[in-house]
Design an enzyme around this catalytic site. Structure first.
Site: not given
Ligand code: GTP
Ligand code: MG
Length: 138
Positions: A9, A49, A112, A115, A126
């Site tokens: 990212k 997303y 973070n 992905h 994807e």
């Molecule tokens: P991905 O691999 O990026 O999909 O992450 P994940 O599967 O561990 O988490 P998820 O799919 O639930 O969320 C997708 C992305 O949204 C996360 O990786 C974060 O970058 C972002 N995200 C999730 N929760 C929050 C939040 O509370 N605040 C913000 N700003 N971003 C969030």
């Molecule tokens: Mg995810």
């Protein structure tokens, strides 16, 4: 062997952490079988997303993902989907285990660093969004 989709990212590309993250991926036994550095369009980020579009952080997430270049990758290995989720660590770096990408490099729950696909089905969807078949060399 299984394939998963990965994104390094913007918070990580900005800090020149592509190589460090790739080293972590390779040390875990995953092979990078496709890779390119791109700038996502807003439409691409919104599609990618799309499952999160009703979430309060959606706008912030899309703005972040298009803010700077990302590196998209296909990773191959045994149990690649589950293994890469483990290598990345928990979504929130505060909860991520020692030695994981997010523990080592992530700045916050939003920024973070990585992905990884959450299922084999999503991995295939994807991968197809970003790579033609002949760009993946296993
Ligand atoms: P991905 O691999 O990026 O999909 O992450 P994940 O599967 O561990 O988490 P998820 O799919 O639930 O969320 C997708 C992305 O949204 C996360 O990786 C974060 O970058 C972002 N995200 C999730 N929760 C929050 C939040 O509370 N605040 C913000 N700003 N971003 C969030
Ligand atoms: Mg995810």
């Amino acid at each position: 062997l299984e394939r998963t989709f990965s994104i390094i990212k913007p918070d990580a590309t900005r800090r020149n952490l592509t190589g460090a993250i790739n080293a972590t991926i390779e040390k875990a036994g995953l092979r990078i079988v496709a890779q390119k550095r791109i700038l996502l369009t807003r439409a691409q980020a919104e599609t990618f997303y799309g499952v999160h579009k009703e979430r309060p952080f959606f706008g912030e997430l899309v703005d972040f993902m298009i803010s700077e270049p990302i590196v998209v990758q296909v990773l191959e290995g045994e149990d690649a989907v589950a293994k890469y989720r483990e290598v990345m660590g928990a979504t929130n770096p505060a909860n991520a285990a020692e030695g994981t990408i997010r523990k080592e490099f992530a700045l916050s729950v939003g920024e973070n660093s990585a992905h990884g696909s959450d299922s084999l089905e999503n991995a295939q969807i994807e991968i197809a969004q970003f790579f033609a078949g002949n760009e993946i060399v296993g």
